[in-house]
Design a protein around this motif. Structure first.
Motif, PDB file in Angstrom:
ATOM      1  N   GLN A   4       0.809  -1.216   0.000  1.00  0.00           N
ATOM      2  CA  GLN A   4       0.000   0.000   0.000  1.00  0.00           C
ATOM      3  C   GLN A   4       0.846   1.272   0.000  1.00  0.00           C
ATOM      4  OE1 GLN A   4      -2.547  -0.450   3.431  1.00  0.00           O
ATOM      5  NE2 GLN A   4      -4.020  -1.709   2.310  1.00  0.00           N
ATOM      6  N   LEU A   5       2.154   1.107   0.113  1.00  0.00           N
ATOM      7  CA  LEU A   5       3.031   2.275   0.155  1.00  0.00           C
ATOM      8  C   LEU A   5       3.033   2.994  -1.190  1.00  0.00           C
ATOM      9  CD1 LEU A   5       5.208   4.014   1.558  1.00  0.00           C
ATOM     10  CD2 LEU A   5       6.907   2.406   0.654  1.00  0.00           C
ATOM     11  N   GLN A   6       2.807   4.303  -1.149  1.00  0.00           N
ATOM     12  CA  GLN A   6       2.903   5.139  -2.342  1.00  0.00           C
ATOM     13  C   GLN A   6       3.867   6.282  -2.055  1.00  0.00           C
ATOM     14  OE1 GLN A   6      -0.721   6.288  -4.484  1.00  0.00           O
ATOM     15  NE2 GLN A   6      -1.870   4.994  -3.067  1.00  0.00           N
ATOM     16  N   ILE A   7       4.743   6.548  -2.979  1.00  0.00           N
ATOM     17  CA  ILE A   7       5.686   7.657  -2.834  1.00  0.00           C
ATOM     18  C   ILE A   7       5.430   8.662  -3.952  1.00  0.00           C
ATOM     19  CG2 ILE A   7       8.107   8.354  -2.847  1.00  0.00           C
ATOM     20  CD1 ILE A   7       8.809   5.592  -1.770  1.00  0.00           C
ATOM     21  N   CYS A   8       5.122   9.881  -3.562  1.00  0.00           N
ATOM     22  CA  CYS A   8       4.897  10.958  -4.528  1.00  0.00           C
ATOM     23  C   CYS A   8       5.930  12.044  -4.277  1.00  0.00           C
ATOM     24  CB  CYS A   8       3.490  11.543  -4.378  1.00  0.00           C
ATOM     25  SG  CYS A   8       2.167  10.349  -4.621  1.00  0.00           S
ATOM     26  N   GLN A   9       6.539  12.534  -5.323  1.00  0.00           N
ATOM     27  CA  GLN A   9       7.600  13.524  -5.158  1.00  0.00           C
ATOM     28  C   GLN A   9       7.444  14.647  -6.166  1.00  0.00           C
ATOM     29  OE1 GLN A   9      11.615  12.003  -4.703  1.00  0.00           O
ATOM     30  NE2 GLN A   9      12.438  13.695  -5.906  1.00  0.00           N
ATOM     31  N   LEU A  10       7.614  15.869  -5.688  1.00  0.00           N
ATOM     32  CA  LEU A  10       7.617  17.047  -6.553  1.00  0.00           C
ATOM     33  C   LEU A  10       8.828  17.881  -6.167  1.00  0.00           C
ATOM     34  CD1 LEU A  10       6.218  18.869  -8.662  1.00  0.00           C
ATOM     35  CD2 LEU A  10       5.001  19.956  -6.760  1.00  0.00           C
ATOM     36  N   SER A  11       9.747  18.051  -7.083  1.00  0.00           N
ATOM     37  CA  SER A  11      10.975  18.793  -6.798  1.00  0.00           C
ATOM     38  C   SER A  11      10.956  20.145  -7.501  1.00  0.00           C
ATOM     39  CB  SER A  11      12.199  17.994  -7.266  1.00  0.00           C
ATOM     40  OG  SER A  11      12.273  16.752  -6.602  1.00  0.00           O
ATOM     41  N   PHE A  12      11.348  21.179  -6.775  1.00  0.00           N
ATOM     42  CA  PHE A  12      11.449  22.516  -7.357  1.00  0.00           C
ATOM     43  C   PHE A  12      12.299  23.364  -6.424  1.00  0.00           C
ATOM     44  CE2 PHE A  12       7.668  22.191  -4.752  1.00  0.00           C
ATOM     45  CZ  PHE A  12       7.766  23.290  -3.906  1.00  0.00           C
ATOM     46  N   ASN A  45      -5.773  11.206   6.607  1.00  0.00           N
ATOM     47  CA  ASN A  45      -6.078  10.548   5.329  1.00  0.00           C
ATOM     48  C   ASN A  45      -6.669  11.524   4.315  1.00  0.00           C
ATOM     49  OD1 ASN A  45      -5.162   8.049   6.176  1.00  0.00           O
ATOM     50  ND2 ASN A  45      -7.169   7.390   6.931  1.00  0.00           N
ATOM     51  N   LYS A  46      -7.507  12.433   4.799  1.00  0.00           N
ATOM     52  CA  LYS A  46      -8.123  13.412   3.907  1.00  0.00           C
ATOM     53  C   LYS A  46      -7.071  14.331   3.302  1.00  0.00           C
ATOM     54  CE  LYS A  46     -11.794  16.922   3.792  1.00  0.00           C
ATOM     55  NZ  LYS A  46     -12.828  17.627   4.603  1.00  0.00           N
ATOM     56  N   GLU A  47      -6.085  14.729   4.115  1.00  0.00           N
ATOM     57  CA  GLU A  47      -5.012  15.603   3.632  1.00  0.00           C
ATOM     58  C   GLU A  47      -4.125  14.868   2.632  1.00  0.00           C
ATOM     59  OE1 GLU A  47      -4.370  18.467   7.547  1.00  0.00           O
ATOM     60  OE2 GLU A  47      -3.394  16.503   7.466  1.00  0.00           O
ATOM     61  N   ILE A  48      -3.847  13.615   2.917  1.00  0.00           N
ATOM     62  CA  ILE A  48      -3.041  12.809   1.991  1.00  0.00           C
ATOM     63  C   ILE A  48      -3.738  12.706   0.637  1.00  0.00           C
ATOM     64  CG2 ILE A  48      -2.141  10.500   1.513  1.00  0.00           C
ATOM     65  CD1 ILE A  48      -1.798  10.142   4.544  1.00  0.00           C
ATOM     66  N   GLY A  49      -5.027  12.403   0.683  1.00  0.00           N
ATOM     67  CA  GLY A  49      -5.785  12.251  -0.556  1.00  0.00           C
ATOM     68  C   GLY A  49      -5.785  13.517  -1.389  1.00  0.00           C
ATOM     69  N   LEU A  50      -5.950  14.661  -0.717  1.00  0.00           N
ATOM     70  CA  LEU A  50      -5.986  15.935  -1.434  1.00  0.00           C
ATOM     71  C   LEU A  50      -4.642  16.242  -2.084  1.00  0.00           C
ATOM     72  CD1 LEU A  50      -7.305  18.587  -2.243  1.00  0.00           C
ATOM     73  CD2 LEU A  50      -6.729  19.500   0.020  1.00  0.00           C
ATOM     74  N   LEU A  51      -3.554  16.082  -1.333  1.00  0.00           N
ATOM     75  CA  LEU A  51      -2.228  16.393  -1.867  1.00  0.00           C
ATOM     76  C   LEU A  51      -1.850  15.440  -3.004  1.00  0.00           C
ATOM     77  CD1 LEU A  51      -0.284  17.196   1.432  1.00  0.00           C
ATOM     78  CD2 LEU A  51      -1.105  18.815  -0.288  1.00  0.00           C
ATOM     79  N   VAL A  52      -2.191  14.171  -2.863  1.00  0.00           N
ATOM     80  CA  VAL A  52      -1.908  13.203  -3.936  1.00  0.00           C
ATOM     81  C   VAL A  52      -2.698  13.554  -5.190  1.00  0.00           C
ATOM     82  CG1 VAL A  52      -2.187  10.803  -4.660  1.00  0.00           C
ATOM     83  CG2 VAL A  52      -1.235  11.319  -2.408  1.00  0.00           C
ATOM     84  N   LEU A  55      -1.009  16.422  -6.873  1.00  0.00           N
ATOM     85  CA  LEU A  55       0.207  15.977  -7.564  1.00  0.00           C
ATOM     86  C   LEU A  55      -0.145  15.287  -8.881  1.00  0.00           C
ATOM     87  CD1 LEU A  55       2.331  14.624  -4.581  1.00  0.00           C
ATOM     88  CD2 LEU A  55       2.925  16.539  -6.064  1.00  0.00           C
ATOM     89  N   LYS A  56      -1.199  14.496  -8.867  1.00  0.00           N
ATOM     90  CA  LYS A  56      -1.645  13.839 -10.099  1.00  0.00           C
ATOM     91  C   LYS A  56      -2.115  14.871 -11.118  1.00  0.00           C
ATOM     92  CE  LYS A  56      -3.019   9.425  -7.996  1.00  0.00           C
ATOM     93  NZ  LYS A  56      -4.166   8.537  -7.649  1.00  0.00           N
ATOM     94  N   LEU A  57      -2.770  15.924 -10.621  1.00  0.00           N
ATOM     95  CA  LEU A  57      -3.225  16.989 -11.515  1.00  0.00           C
ATOM     96  C   LEU A  57      -2.035  17.677 -12.174  1.00  0.00           C
ATOM     97  CD1 LEU A  57      -5.457  18.844 -12.640  1.00  0.00           C
ATOM     98  CD2 LEU A  57      -5.236  20.225 -10.552  1.00  0.00           C
ATOM     99  N   ILE A  58      -1.010  17.983 -11.371  1.00  0.00           N
ATOM    100  CA  ILE A  58       0.198  18.610 -11.918  1.00  0.00           C
ATOM    101  C   ILE A  58       0.837  17.702 -12.962  1.00  0.00           C
ATOM    102  CG2 ILE A  58       2.553  19.355 -11.363  1.00  0.00           C
ATOM    103  CD1 ILE A  58       1.470  20.240  -8.625  1.00  0.00           C
ATOM    104  N   ASN A  59       0.919  16.423 -12.644  1.00  0.00           N
ATOM    105  CA  ASN A  59       1.518  15.462 -13.574  1.00  0.00           C
ATOM    106  C   ASN A  59       0.754  15.410 -14.893  1.00  0.00           C
ATOM    107  OD1 ASN A  59       3.416  13.246 -14.194  1.00  0.00           O
ATOM    108  ND2 ASN A  59       1.607  11.945 -14.079  1.00  0.00           N
ATOM    109  N   LEU A  86      -0.171  22.752   0.686  1.00  0.00           N
ATOM    110  CA  LEU A  86       0.917  22.181   1.471  1.00  0.00           C
ATOM    111  C   LEU A  86       1.293  23.102   2.627  1.00  0.00           C
ATOM    112  CD1 LEU A  86       3.017  19.920   1.780  1.00  0.00           C
ATOM    113  CD2 LEU A  86       4.511  21.217   0.242  1.00  0.00           C
ATOM    114  N   ALA A  87       1.440  24.395   2.326  1.00  0.00           N
ATOM    115  CA  ALA A  87       1.765  25.358   3.380  1.00  0.00           C
ATOM    116  C   ALA A  87       0.664  25.391   4.435  1.00  0.00           C
ATOM    117  CB  ALA A  87       1.962  26.751   2.775  1.00  0.00           C
ATOM    118  N   GLY A  88      -0.592  25.353   3.991  1.00  0.00           N
ATOM    119  CA  GLY A  88      -1.715  25.360   4.926  1.00  0.00           C
ATOM    120  C   GLY A  88      -1.721  24.133   5.817  1.00  0.00           C
TER     121      GLY A  88
END
Length: 211
Positions: A4-12, A45-52, A55-59, A86-88
């Protein structure tokens, strides 16, 4: 390792974040990105889902066809939405309560506040350095050290963002906007704007209206 492990990364870089903000951000946004001691936080879990999802939208925007004339704009909007969320998330975790900024970070935060207040009227590094009781050279070095961009670049980025906001109002002439932003004339303003956006003010406005 769990399936179930998922790793999402955004570098800038912080330079990219500051240069590509859709507006001059509130100071809290900057404090988050210049802090050197950003700590790990536990996400709901709600925060994880939103950020993921973001990230998918950006991708999806990155991978979208280059024929899409709005690709850059939608990508930047998606990127900014992710950064603000993310800041919020960090602020809601009480991360901010434990932040101890260095002396240089405090100077930069104060500088950003001043730029937010005065960038329409004051374009010189010396103006801000005088208020902060430091030399222009010291301010430039400090801002560069903390944010990876110079004080002059910060001021210019803020001016461009202000110009873009003003250009959205079709009732404002280019002459009025150039005077509002304290340029000597429309020619200087147009040259400055095109240097940073590759479009003249008129071309930028036309592009906005065509969308």
């Amino acid at each position: 390792m769990s399936n179930q492990l998922q790793i999402c990364q955004l570098s800038f870089s912080s330079e990219f974040a500051f240069a590509n903000s859709i507006r001059w951000p509130h100071i809290g946004y900057f404090e988050f990105f210049i802090a050197k001691n950003t700590s790990k936080i536990f996400l709901k879990n709600k925060e994880i889902g939103l950020l993921v999802d973001l990230l998918k939208l950006i991708n999806s925007k990155v991978r979208s066809s280059n024929k899409n004339i709005l690709k850059k704009e939608t990508l930047l909007l998606s990127f900014n939405l992710f950064l603000y969320e993310l800041a919020g998330t960090y602020y809601r975790s009480s991360w901010y309560d434990n932040v101890k900024h260095t002396g240089n970070e405090k100077i930069v935060i104060h500088f950003f506040r001043l730029v937010e207040l005065h960038c329409r009227k004051e374009h010189s590094v010396k103006f801000y350095a005088n208020i902060l009781n430091v030399t222009a050279g010291h301010l430039t070095k400090t801002v560069k050290q903390v944010t990876e961009i110079t004080a002059k670049q910060c001021i210019e980025n803020a001016i461009i963002l202000e110009a873009k906001i003003l250009l959205q109002n079709n009732d404002l002439t280019i002459l009025y906007i150039s005077e509002e932003l304290k340029f000597a004339n429309t020619s200087f303003f147009s040259t400055f704007f095109k240097k940073h956006t590759y479009l003249s003010p008129s071309e930028y406005r036309l592009r906005l209206n065509s969308n």
